[in-house]
Design a protein around this motif. Structure first.
Motif, PDB file in Angstrom:
ATOM      1  N   THR A  56      36.293  58.963  -3.265  1.00  0.00           N
ATOM      2  CA  THR A  56      35.020  58.345  -2.329  1.00  0.00           C
ATOM      3  C   THR A  56      34.035  57.831  -3.112  1.00  0.00           C
ATOM      4  O   THR A  56      33.577  56.516  -2.658  1.00  0.00           O
ATOM      5  CB  THR A  56      34.543  59.322  -1.521  1.00  0.00           C
ATOM      6  OG1 THR A  56      33.848  60.342  -2.275  1.00  0.00           O
ATOM      7  CG2 THR A  56      35.516  60.012  -0.501  1.00  0.00           C
ATOM      8  N   TRP A  57      33.916  58.066  -4.247  1.00  0.00           N
ATOM      9  CA  TRP A  57      32.578  57.463  -5.029  1.00  0.00           C
ATOM     10  C   TRP A  57      33.186  56.244  -5.742  1.00  0.00           C
ATOM     11  O   TRP A  57      32.393  55.368  -6.001  1.00  0.00           O
ATOM     12  CB  TRP A  57      32.226  58.595  -6.092  1.00  0.00           C
ATOM     13  CG  TRP A  57      31.036  58.203  -6.690  1.00  0.00           C
ATOM     14  CD1 TRP A  57      29.846  57.921  -6.370  1.00  0.00           C
ATOM     15  CD2 TRP A  57      31.161  58.109  -8.341  1.00  0.00           C
ATOM     16  NE1 TRP A  57      28.838  57.673  -7.568  1.00  0.00           N
ATOM     17  CE2 TRP A  57      29.522  57.780  -8.707  1.00  0.00           C
ATOM     18  CE3 TRP A  57      31.961  58.234  -9.414  1.00  0.00           C
ATOM     19  CZ2 TRP A  57      29.139  57.730  -9.987  1.00  0.00           C
ATOM     20  CZ3 TRP A  57      31.434  58.074 -10.677  1.00  0.00           C
ATOM     21  CH2 TRP A  57      30.076  57.553 -10.904  1.00  0.00           C
ATOM     22  N   LEU A  58      34.441  56.058  -6.270  1.00  0.00           N
ATOM     23  CA  LEU A  58      34.632  55.088  -7.044  1.00  0.00           C
ATOM     24  C   LEU A  58      35.148  53.848  -6.012  1.00  0.00           C
ATOM     25  O   LEU A  58      35.718  53.906  -4.919  1.00  0.00           O
ATOM     26  CB  LEU A  58      35.752  55.182  -7.919  1.00  0.00           C
ATOM     27  CG  LEU A  58      35.910  55.999  -8.781  1.00  0.00           C
ATOM     28  CD1 LEU A  58      37.389  56.614  -9.565  1.00  0.00           C
ATOM     29  CD2 LEU A  58      35.059  55.416  -9.969  1.00  0.00           C
ATOM     30  N   ASN A  59      34.670  52.848  -6.296  1.00  0.00           N
ATOM     31  CA  ASN A  59      34.975  51.352  -5.644  1.00  0.00           C
ATOM     32  C   ASN A  59      36.335  51.286  -5.546  1.00  0.00           C
ATOM     33  O   ASN A  59      37.112  50.853  -4.427  1.00  0.00           O
ATOM     34  CB  ASN A  59      34.362  50.339  -6.207  1.00  0.00           C
ATOM     35  CG  ASN A  59      32.923  50.321  -5.989  1.00  0.00           C
ATOM     36  OD1 ASN A  59      32.291  50.595  -5.179  1.00  0.00           O
ATOM     37  ND2 ASN A  59      32.264  49.478  -7.174  1.00  0.00           N
ATOM     38  N   ASN A  60      37.123  51.388  -6.620  1.00  0.00           N
ATOM     39  CA  ASN A  60      38.501  51.500  -6.493  1.00  0.00           C
ATOM     40  C   ASN A  60      39.250  52.552  -7.132  1.00  0.00           C
ATOM     41  O   ASN A  60      39.363  52.543  -8.393  1.00  0.00           O
ATOM     42  CB  ASN A  60      39.294  50.112  -7.147  1.00  0.00           C
ATOM     43  CG  ASN A  60      40.510  49.872  -6.849  1.00  0.00           C
ATOM     44  OD1 ASN A  60      41.387  50.897  -6.417  1.00  0.00           O
ATOM     45  ND2 ASN A  60      41.223  48.747  -7.362  1.00  0.00           N
ATOM     46  N   PRO A  61      39.671  53.722  -6.381  1.00  0.00           N
ATOM     47  CA  PRO A  61      40.176  55.017  -7.176  1.00  0.00           C
ATOM     48  C   PRO A  61      41.709  54.768  -7.526  1.00  0.00           C
ATOM     49  O   PRO A  61      42.236  55.695  -8.352  1.00  0.00           O
ATOM     50  CB  PRO A  61      40.123  56.008  -6.118  1.00  0.00           C
ATOM     51  CG  PRO A  61      40.300  55.299  -4.721  1.00  0.00           C
ATOM     52  CD  PRO A  61      39.651  53.811  -4.924  1.00  0.00           C
ATOM     53  N   VAL A  62      42.202  53.634  -7.275  1.00  0.00           N
ATOM     54  CA  VAL A  62      43.706  53.621  -7.728  1.00  0.00           C
ATOM     55  C   VAL A  62      43.583  53.045  -9.235  1.00  0.00           C
ATOM     56  O   VAL A  62      42.974  51.793  -9.427  1.00  0.00           O
ATOM     57  CB  VAL A  62      44.456  52.470  -6.724  1.00  0.00           C
ATOM     58  CG1 VAL A  62      46.033  52.281  -7.149  1.00  0.00           C
ATOM     59  CG2 VAL A  62      44.419  53.032  -5.225  1.00  0.00           C
ATOM     60  N   GLY A  63      44.642  53.753  -9.953  1.00  0.00           N
ATOM     61  CA  GLY A  63      44.867  53.197 -11.218  1.00  0.00           C
ATOM     62  C   GLY A  63      43.960  53.351 -12.320  1.00  0.00           C
ATOM     63  O   GLY A  63      43.870  52.764 -13.153  1.00  0.00           O
ATOM     64  N   VAL A  64      43.164  54.563 -12.178  1.00  0.00           N
ATOM     65  CA  VAL A  64      42.336  54.851 -13.083  1.00  0.00           C
ATOM     66  C   VAL A  64      42.942  55.388 -14.617  1.00  0.00           C
ATOM     67  O   VAL A  64      44.011  55.882 -14.500  1.00  0.00           O
ATOM     68  CB  VAL A  64      41.334  56.261 -12.630  1.00  0.00           C
ATOM     69  CG1 VAL A  64      40.476  56.607 -13.979  1.00  0.00           C
ATOM     70  CG2 VAL A  64      40.530  55.832 -11.648  1.00  0.00           C
ATOM     71  N   ALA A  91      37.799  52.906 -15.074  1.00  0.00           N
ATOM     72  CA  ALA A  91      38.006  52.518 -13.357  1.00  0.00           C
ATOM     73  C   ALA A  91      37.953  51.004 -13.275  1.00  0.00           C
ATOM     74  O   ALA A  91      37.469  50.251 -14.236  1.00  0.00           O
ATOM     75  CB  ALA A  91      37.091  53.129 -12.712  1.00  0.00           C
ATOM     76  N   ARG A  92      38.557  50.620 -12.226  1.00  0.00           N
ATOM     77  CA  ARG A  92      38.827  49.069 -11.816  1.00  0.00           C
ATOM     78  C   ARG A  92      37.362  48.837 -11.223  1.00  0.00           C
ATOM     79  O   ARG A  92      36.936  49.682 -10.498  1.00  0.00           O
ATOM     80  CB  ARG A  92      39.940  48.873 -10.914  1.00  0.00           C
ATOM     81  CG  ARG A  92      41.210  48.851 -11.630  1.00  0.00           C
ATOM     82  CD  ARG A  92      42.185  48.656 -10.466  1.00  0.00           C
ATOM     83  NE  ARG A  92      43.325  49.189 -10.974  1.00  0.00           N
ATOM     84  CZ  ARG A  92      44.451  48.152 -11.173  1.00  0.00           C
ATOM     85  NH1 ARG A  92      44.016  46.830 -11.178  1.00  0.00           N
ATOM     86  NH2 ARG A  92      45.674  48.566 -11.817  1.00  0.00           N
ATOM     87  N   ASP A  93      36.852  47.574 -11.450  1.00  0.00           N
ATOM     88  CA  ASP A  93      35.587  47.176 -10.691  1.00  0.00           C
ATOM     89  C   ASP A  93      36.115  46.556  -9.569  1.00  0.00           C
ATOM     90  O   ASP A  93      37.314  46.479  -9.186  1.00  0.00           O
ATOM     91  CB  ASP A  93      34.715  46.251 -11.594  1.00  0.00           C
ATOM     92  CG  ASP A  93      35.446  44.995 -11.896  1.00  0.00           C
ATOM     93  OD1 ASP A  93      36.608  44.566 -11.321  1.00  0.00           O
ATOM     94  OD2 ASP A  93      35.123  44.001 -12.978  1.00  0.00           O
ATOM     95  N   SER A  94      35.279  46.168  -8.787  1.00  0.00           N
ATOM     96  CA  SER A  94      35.477  45.329  -7.456  1.00  0.00           C
ATOM     97  C   SER A  94      36.322  44.304  -7.616  1.00  0.00           C
ATOM     98  O   SER A  94      37.279  43.880  -6.410  1.00  0.00           O
ATOM     99  CB  SER A  94      34.308  45.282  -6.559  1.00  0.00           C
ATOM    100  OG  SER A  94      33.419  44.124  -7.164  1.00  0.00           O
ATOM    101  N   MET A 138      45.276  59.220  -8.101  1.00  0.00           N
ATOM    102  CA  MET A 138      44.658  58.926  -6.912  1.00  0.00           C
ATOM    103  C   MET A 138      45.127  57.440  -6.071  1.00  0.00           C
ATOM    104  O   MET A 138      45.500  56.632  -6.654  1.00  0.00           O
ATOM    105  CB  MET A 138      42.934  58.771  -7.018  1.00  0.00           C
ATOM    106  CG  MET A 138      42.483  59.818  -7.420  1.00  0.00           C
ATOM    107  SD  MET A 138      40.636  60.037  -7.421  1.00  0.00           S
ATOM    108  CE  MET A 138      40.399  58.700  -8.642  1.00  0.00           C
ATOM    109  N   THR A 139      44.994  57.766  -4.649  1.00  0.00           N
ATOM    110  CA  THR A 139      45.322  56.557  -3.931  1.00  0.00           C
ATOM    111  C   THR A 139      44.096  56.264  -3.088  1.00  0.00           C
ATOM    112  O   THR A 139      43.425  57.169  -3.158  1.00  0.00           O
ATOM    113  CB  THR A 139      46.458  56.958  -3.014  1.00  0.00           C
ATOM    114  OG1 THR A 139      46.153  58.140  -2.247  1.00  0.00           O
ATOM    115  CG2 THR A 139      47.653  57.123  -3.727  1.00  0.00           C
ATOM    116  N   ARG A 140      44.111  55.270  -2.269  1.00  0.00           N
ATOM    117  CA  ARG A 140      43.043  55.107  -1.281  1.00  0.00           C
ATOM    118  C   ARG A 140      43.092  56.077  -0.315  1.00  0.00           C
ATOM    119  O   ARG A 140      43.451  56.434   0.357  1.00  0.00           O
ATOM    120  CB  ARG A 140      43.128  53.549  -0.661  1.00  0.00           C
ATOM    121  CG  ARG A 140      42.918  52.856  -1.895  1.00  0.00           C
ATOM    122  CD  ARG A 140      42.548  51.350  -1.424  1.00  0.00           C
ATOM    123  NE  ARG A 140      42.285  50.327  -2.425  1.00  0.00           N
ATOM    124  CZ  ARG A 140      41.185  49.885  -2.821  1.00  0.00           C
ATOM    125  NH1 ARG A 140      40.046  50.225  -2.119  1.00  0.00           N
ATOM    126  NH2 ARG A 140      41.094  49.222  -3.614  1.00  0.00           N
TER     127      ARG A 140
END
Length: 140
Positions: A56-64, A91-94, A138-140
Motif C-alpha cells: 500500500t505504501w509504494l506508488n507501484n509495488p509491482v516489479g521491485v 522501486a518504480r516511480d510513478s 508483489m502485485t497491485r
C-alpha cells in the motif's frame, strides 16, 4: 478595512502546502500509539506485516528489484528501544522508471509495524541483509 477569513486562508494556503511538500527525507510517519514501553516483544509476524504495508505504501509495488531485508534487531531510535528491520530495494516511480535502491528502517512497537524511516543509515548500520524475494513478487 477588514480582512475576511477567506482572504487569510488564501494567503496561508501556499505556506501550508509548502510544509506538506517538504523534501525532508528523514521524516517518518507513525501508525501506532507509542506507550514508551522499554522491553518490546519480538515482531513475530514482521515479514507479512512489511509486505502488506509496502503493497500500500509504494506508488507501484509491482516489479521491485534487488530486495534485501535484515531480521529485526533491537536498536535505540529516538531515545527508545525498538525492534528495527532494515530493507533495501529499488522501486518504480510513478512514471514506471526504477529509482536507485535505498535503505529504509521499519520500526516495530509492541510487536507491530509502527513506521518506516527513509534513508535510514544510522538505525541500519551493521545489519546483515538476506534476499527478500517476496517483495519483488508483489502485485497491485
Amino acid at each position: 478595512m477588514g480582512v475576511s477569513a477567506k482572504h487569510v486562508a488564501i494567503l496561508l494556503l501556499p505556506i501550508a502546502l509548502a510544509a506538506c511538500a517538504s523534501s525532508d527525507e528523514s521524516r517518518s510517519i507513525t501508525y501506532t500509539d507509542d506507550r514508551g514501553v522499554a522491553n518490546q516483544p519480538y515482531p513475530t509476524n514482521y515479514r507479512a506485516e512489511i509486505l502488506a504495508f509496502m503493497k500500500t505504501w509504494l506508488n507501484n509495488p509491482v516489479g521491485v528489484r534487488d530486495a534485501v531485508m535484515a531480521e529485526p534487531v533491537q536498536r535505540t531510535v529516538g531515545g527508545r528501544l525498538r525492534y528495527v528491520s532494515c530493507l533495501r530495494f529499488a522501486a518504480r516511480d510513478s512514471g514506471g522508471s526504477y529509482q536507485e535502491a535505498r535503505e529504509r528502517a521499519v520500526l516495530f512497537v509492541d510487536g507491530r509495524l509502527d513506521r518506516v524511516i527513509e534513508n535510514a543509515g544510522e538505525p541500519c548500520a551493521g545489519v546483515v541483509y538476506a534476499p527478500f524475494p517476496e517483495l519483488g513478487k508483489m502485485t497491485r
